[in-house]
Scaffold this motif. Structure first.
Motif, PDB file in Angstrom:
ATOM      1  N   GLU A  22       0.858  -1.177   0.000  1.00 16.53           N
ATOM      2  CA  GLU A  22       0.000   0.000   0.000  1.00 16.53           C
ATOM      3  C   GLU A  22       0.892   1.224   0.000  1.00 16.53           C
ATOM      4  O   GLU A  22       2.087   1.140   0.294  1.00 16.53           O
ATOM      5  CB  GLU A  22      -0.875   0.010   1.248  1.00 16.53           C
ATOM      6  CG  GLU A  22      -1.830  -1.163   1.332  1.00 16.53           C
ATOM      7  CD  GLU A  22      -2.622  -1.142   2.632  1.00 16.53           C
ATOM      8  OE1 GLU A  22      -2.313  -0.319   3.530  1.00 16.53           O
ATOM      9  OE2 GLU A  22      -3.544  -1.944   2.750  1.00 16.53           O
ATOM     10  N   GLU A  23       0.306   2.382  -0.289  1.00 15.65           N
ATOM     11  CA  GLU A  23       1.064   3.621  -0.216  1.00 15.65           C
ATOM     12  C   GLU A  23       1.632   3.799   1.187  1.00 15.65           C
ATOM     13  O   GLU A  23       1.020   3.407   2.168  1.00 15.65           O
ATOM     14  CB  GLU A  23       0.194   4.805  -0.601  1.00 15.65           C
ATOM     15  CG  GLU A  23      -0.099   4.837  -2.086  1.00 15.65           C
ATOM     16  CD  GLU A  23      -0.854   6.084  -2.508  1.00 15.65           C
ATOM     17  OE1 GLU A  23      -1.046   7.001  -1.688  1.00 15.65           O
ATOM     18  OE2 GLU A  23      -1.256   6.129  -3.679  1.00 15.65           O
ATOM     19  N   VAL A  48       6.738   3.350  -0.852  1.00 14.42           N
ATOM     20  CA  VAL A  48       5.749   3.286  -1.921  1.00 14.42           C
ATOM     21  C   VAL A  48       4.932   4.573  -1.886  1.00 14.42           C
ATOM     22  O   VAL A  48       4.367   4.929  -0.854  1.00 14.42           O
ATOM     23  CB  VAL A  48       4.825   2.058  -1.752  1.00 14.42           C
ATOM     24  CG1 VAL A  48       3.710   2.072  -2.800  1.00 14.42           C
ATOM     25  CG2 VAL A  48       5.626   0.767  -1.841  1.00 14.42           C
ATOM     26  N   VAL A  49       4.893   5.287  -3.016  1.00 14.54           N
ATOM     27  CA  VAL A  49       4.121   6.524  -3.096  1.00 14.54           C
ATOM     28  C   VAL A  49       2.989   6.413  -4.112  1.00 14.54           C
ATOM     29  O   VAL A  49       2.196   7.339  -4.263  1.00 14.54           O
ATOM     30  CB  VAL A  49       5.024   7.742  -3.413  1.00 14.54           C
ATOM     31  CG1 VAL A  49       5.977   8.000  -2.256  1.00 14.54           C
ATOM     32  CG2 VAL A  49       5.779   7.561  -4.716  1.00 14.54           C
ATOM     33  N   GLY A  50       2.905   5.281  -4.807  1.00  8.13           N
ATOM     34  CA  GLY A  50       1.828   5.061  -5.758  1.00  8.13           C
ATOM     35  C   GLY A  50       1.676   3.584  -6.061  1.00  8.13           C
ATOM     36  O   GLY A  50       2.657   2.847  -6.070  1.00  8.13           O
ATOM     37  N   VAL A  51       0.447   3.158  -6.281  1.00  2.86           N
ATOM     38  CA  VAL A  51       0.152   1.761  -6.615  1.00  2.86           C
ATOM     39  C   VAL A  51      -0.588   1.755  -7.942  1.00  2.86           C
ATOM     40  O   VAL A  51      -1.609   2.430  -8.087  1.00  2.86           O
ATOM     41  CB  VAL A  51      -0.705   1.086  -5.520  1.00  2.86           C
ATOM     42  CG1 VAL A  51      -1.014  -0.352  -5.883  1.00  2.86           C
ATOM     43  CG2 VAL A  51      -0.026   1.171  -4.162  1.00  2.86           C
ATOM     44  N   VAL A  60       7.936   4.099  -6.332  1.00  7.99           N
ATOM     45  CA  VAL A  60       8.663   4.074  -5.070  1.00  7.99           C
ATOM     46  C   VAL A  60       9.651   5.233  -5.029  1.00  7.99           C
ATOM     47  O   VAL A  60      10.389   5.469  -5.994  1.00  7.99           O
ATOM     48  CB  VAL A  60       9.432   2.736  -4.896  1.00  7.99           C
ATOM     49  CG1 VAL A  60      10.148   2.697  -3.544  1.00  7.99           C
ATOM     50  CG2 VAL A  60       8.474   1.545  -5.020  1.00  7.99           C
ATOM     51  N   GLU A  61       9.665   5.967  -3.910  1.00  4.96           N
ATOM     52  CA  GLU A  61      10.604   7.068  -3.725  1.00  4.96           C
ATOM     53  C   GLU A  61      11.791   6.570  -2.909  1.00  4.96           C
ATOM     54  O   GLU A  61      11.619   5.943  -1.864  1.00  4.96           O
ATOM     55  CB  GLU A  61       9.940   8.230  -2.998  1.00  4.96           C
ATOM     56  CG  GLU A  61      10.864   9.415  -2.832  1.00  4.96           C
ATOM     57  CD  GLU A  61      10.175  10.626  -2.235  1.00  4.96           C
ATOM     58  OE1 GLU A  61      10.761  11.713  -2.323  1.00  4.96           O
ATOM     59  OE2 GLU A  61       9.059  10.491  -1.683  1.00  4.96           O
TER      60      GLU A  61
END
Length: 82
Positions: A22-23, A48-51, A60-61
């Motif tokens: 998850e974010e 994780v910054v987006g799915v 992923v940052e």
């Protein structure tokens, strides 16, 4: 290494199983990932910054070894403890 460009219109061919993320989940790379800024080595930790498409890929940052945001396939990440 192959450069991956995410196409949201293209269906995923991934048939393996993975633990969905998850974010804001902390993850580590299980293998090197090539980005526009360079190659992130296996073990690099990120958030994780987006799915995409229910876990077909993740944005992923990463802060180290250099700051970048990368689209990562689910077989290239594993969950970590904060």
């Amino acid at each position: 290494m192959r450069h991956f460009t995410w196409n949201p219109q293209k269906r995923s061919t991934h048939t393996g199983t993975h633990e969905p993320s998850e974010e804001l989940t902390r993850v580590a790379l299980s293998k090197p990932v090539e980005t526009e800024d360079g190659v992130l080595p296996a073990g690099s930790m990120g958030t994780v910054v987006g799915v995409y498409r229910c876990g077909a890929a993740y944005e992923v940052e990463f802060a180290k070894p250099f700051h970048t945001v990368a689209t990562v396939m689910p077989d290239a990440i594993r969950h970590t403890r904060a």
